[in-house]
Motif scaffolding. Sequence first.
Motif, short mmCIF file in Angstrom:
data_model
loop_
_atom_site.label_atom_id
_atom_site.label_comp_id
_atom_site.label_asym_id
_atom_site.label_seq_id
_atom_site.Cartn_x
_atom_site.Cartn_y
_atom_site.Cartn_z
N GLU A 83 0.83 -1.20 0.00
CA GLU A 83 0.00 0.00 0.00
C GLU A 83 0.87 1.26 0.00
O GLU A 83 0.59 2.23 -0.70
CB GLU A 83 -0.92 0.01 1.22
N ARG A 84 1.95 1.25 0.78
CA ARG A 84 2.86 2.39 0.81
C ARG A 84 3.44 2.66 -0.57
O ARG A 84 3.48 3.79 -1.04
CB ARG A 84 3.97 2.15 1.83
N ARG A 85 3.88 1.58 -1.26
CA ARG A 85 4.45 1.74 -2.60
C ARG A 85 3.42 2.29 -3.59
O ARG A 85 3.73 3.19 -4.39
CB ARG A 85 4.99 0.40 -3.11
N LEU A 86 2.21 1.78 -3.53
CA LEU A 86 1.17 2.26 -4.44
C LEU A 86 0.80 3.72 -4.16
O LEU A 86 0.59 4.50 -5.09
CB LEU A 86 -0.08 1.37 -4.36
N ASP A 87 0.73 4.07 -2.89
CA ASP A 87 0.44 5.46 -2.55
C ASP A 87 1.54 6.39 -3.05
O ASP A 87 1.26 7.49 -3.55
CB ASP A 87 0.26 5.64 -1.03
N ALA A 88 2.79 5.94 -2.96
CA ALA A 88 3.93 6.75 -3.45
C ALA A 88 3.85 6.90 -4.97
O ALA A 88 4.12 7.97 -5.50
CB ALA A 88 5.25 6.10 -3.03
N GLU A 89 3.45 5.84 -5.67
CA GLU A 89 3.32 5.91 -7.13
C GLU A 89 2.20 6.86 -7.53
O GLU A 89 2.30 7.56 -8.54
CB GLU A 89 2.99 4.52 -7.70
#
Length: 118
Positions: free
Chosen positions: A110-116
């Motif tokens: 989720e953190r990676r997707l939010d950063a993207e």
Amino acid sequence: MSEKTNPKMLRLWREAMLSDVRSSHPDLTMRQMSVLLSVYMTEPPHTVRGLAKELKVTKPVITRALDTLGKLDLLKRLPDENDKRSITVARTVKGAVFLSELSDILVEAERRLDAEDA
């Protein structure tokens, strides 16, 4: 995709599952994972009959899932102290660690997707 499809959730699930596939975790079927999550996320006691009713599947489906989860030490079967003909399904330390690590994988995905998306 339909209007009801949630692309972010599907991306999250995909990212988490890819990370899990790359880990040393055992590959669990959706049924096995559903049984595991039911035991860890609902209050005990848990029985084959109760799990079958909760998941709306047959007792043999639960038994097969428990066979695999037991071999992996993610859950264990114990005699029911009130009814020696019955068994209860119990949590294990290894199962708790497995789900904690899976939760960490989901949070990181989720953190990676939010950063993207930022």
